[in-house]
Motif scaffolding. Structure first.
Motif, PDB file in Angstrom:
ATOM      1  N   VAL A   1      17.264 -14.594  87.740  1.00 26.55           N
ATOM      2  CA  VAL A   1      16.157 -13.960  86.956  1.00 26.55           C
ATOM      3  C   VAL A   1      16.390 -13.822  85.582  1.00 26.55           C
ATOM      4  N   ILE A   2      15.494 -14.188  84.476  1.00 27.84           N
ATOM      5  CA  ILE A   2      15.718 -14.198  83.448  1.00 27.84           C
ATOM      6  C   ILE A   2      14.710 -13.094  82.828  1.00 27.84           C
ATOM      7  N   PHE A   3      14.977 -12.175  81.925  1.00 32.64           N
ATOM      8  CA  PHE A   3      13.863 -11.362  81.212  1.00 32.64           C
ATOM      9  C   PHE A   3      13.733 -11.952  79.905  1.00 32.64           C
ATOM     10  N   PHE A   4      12.175 -12.264  79.453  1.00 30.10           N
ATOM     11  CA  PHE A   4      12.181 -12.581  78.012  1.00 30.10           C
ATOM     12  C   PHE A   4      11.286 -11.335  77.572  1.00 30.10           C
ATOM     13  N   THR A   5      11.858 -11.023  76.507  1.00 33.88           N
ATOM     14  CA  THR A   5      11.171  -9.820  75.893  1.00 33.88           C
ATOM     15  C   THR A   5      11.113  -9.761  74.191  1.00 33.88           C
ATOM     16  N   THR A   6      10.603  -8.810  73.696  1.00 35.44           N
ATOM     17  CA  THR A   6      10.588  -8.613  72.134  1.00 35.44           C
ATOM     18  C   THR A   6      11.699  -7.425  71.913  1.00 35.44           C
ATOM     19  N   ASN A   7      11.854  -7.295  70.651  1.00 32.43           N
ATOM     20  CA  ASN A   7      12.800  -6.396  70.106  1.00 32.43           C
ATOM     21  C   ASN A   7      12.098  -5.230  69.533  1.00 32.43           C
ATOM     22  N   SER A   8      11.131  -4.647  69.918  1.00 35.54           N
ATOM     23  CA  SER A   8      10.078  -3.596  69.412  1.00 35.54           C
ATOM     24  C   SER A   8      10.914  -2.360  69.494  1.00 35.54           C
ATOM     25  N   LYS A   9      10.623  -1.607  68.534  1.00 37.96           N
ATOM     26  CA  LYS A   9      11.362  -0.055  68.052  1.00 37.96           C
ATOM     27  C   LYS A   9      11.268   0.491  69.551  1.00 37.96           C
ATOM     28  N   GLY A  10      12.329   1.109  70.100  1.00 42.29           N
ATOM     29  CA  GLY A  10      12.222   1.942  71.247  1.00 42.29           C
ATOM     30  C   GLY A  10      11.999   1.205  72.457  1.00 42.29           C
ATOM     31  N   ASN A  11      12.658  -0.081  72.657  1.00 38.29           N
ATOM     32  CA  ASN A  11      12.493  -0.902  73.826  1.00 38.29           C
ATOM     33  C   ASN A  11      13.409  -0.461  74.839  1.00 38.29           C
ATOM     34  N   LEU A  12      13.376  -0.948  75.949  1.00 36.77           N
ATOM     35  CA  LEU A  12      14.253  -0.621  77.030  1.00 36.77           C
ATOM     36  C   LEU A  12      15.179  -2.137  77.255  1.00 36.77           C
ATOM     37  N   ASN A  13      15.396  -2.950  76.290  1.00 34.39           N
ATOM     38  CA  ASN A  13      16.120  -4.014  76.304  1.00 34.39           C
ATOM     39  C   ASN A  13      17.718  -3.765  76.849  1.00 34.39           C
ATOM     40  N   LYS A  14      18.388  -2.617  76.557  1.00 35.32           N
ATOM     41  CA  LYS A  14      19.574  -2.463  77.169  1.00 35.32           C
ATOM     42  C   LYS A  14      19.571  -2.130  78.562  1.00 35.32           C
ATOM     43  N   GLU A  15      18.482  -1.350  79.163  1.00 37.55           N
ATOM     44  CA  GLU A  15      18.420  -1.233  80.518  1.00 37.55           C
ATOM     45  C   GLU A  15      18.186  -2.459  81.154  1.00 37.55           C
TER      46      GLU A  15
END
Length: 160
Positions: free
Chosen positions: A35-49
């Motif tokens: 599984v690979i997640f693709f996302t943006t780097n918006s302010k307040g994102n949950l990317n670390k999670e």
């Protein structure tokens, strides 16, 4: 099998989208899927999670380098935004040398039909096979270009 999940989060949107996609991704990993997640780097994102458990690909559709000409697409219409986002996703897929995507799962209010149409068109040109697509649809949006749709808010089952 390779499954790509495309979702975003920020201070104001998407926390629930990401959390349900993480839960779905965990179940897929349990079933031995990559599984690979693709996302943006918006302010307040949950990317670390997301990055705690999954490979994370951060794309930036707000700025795109087109032959050294930076384009700010905050002021671009939604169809163009979707096409640029799909192009950036495909570039990241190609960079990782992924030739077969068993499923793409999209959970987004800003991306939809235009995104998947563009992604399919571009991927076929680059000889990348996308087997199935799923759109998680909270608002009964028209998503005829996806193979499957999941809408947990739908109150009735339509029989034909």
């Amino acid at each position: 099998m390779t499954i790509i999940i495309r979702c975003d989060s920020s201070n104001s949107i998407g926390g629930g989208h990401v959390k349900r996609c993480i839960t779905l991704g965990q179940e897929l990993k349990f079933r031995n899927q990559k599984v690979i997640f693709f996302t943006t780097n918006s302010k307040g994102n949950l990317n670390k999670e997301i990055n705690k458990s999954f490979e994370l690909v951060v794309i930036d559709p707000y700025r795109k380098d087109k032959i050294n000409n930076l384009v700010d697409i905050k002021n671009v219409d939604n169809k163009e935004y979707q096409r640029l986002d799909a192009e950036l996703c495909l570039n990241a897929i190609m960079k990782r040398k992924i030739n077969l995507i068993n499923a793409i799962i999209l959970d987004s209010y800003t991306l939809g039909n235009e995104w998947i149409i563009e992604l399919k068109n571009l991927s076929s040109l680059k000889l990348i096979n996308i087997e199935k697509t799923l759109y998680i649809n909270d608002f009964n949006a028209t998503v005829s270009s996806f193979d499957f749709e999941l809408n947990q808010n739908q109150l009735e089952i339509k029989k034909e």
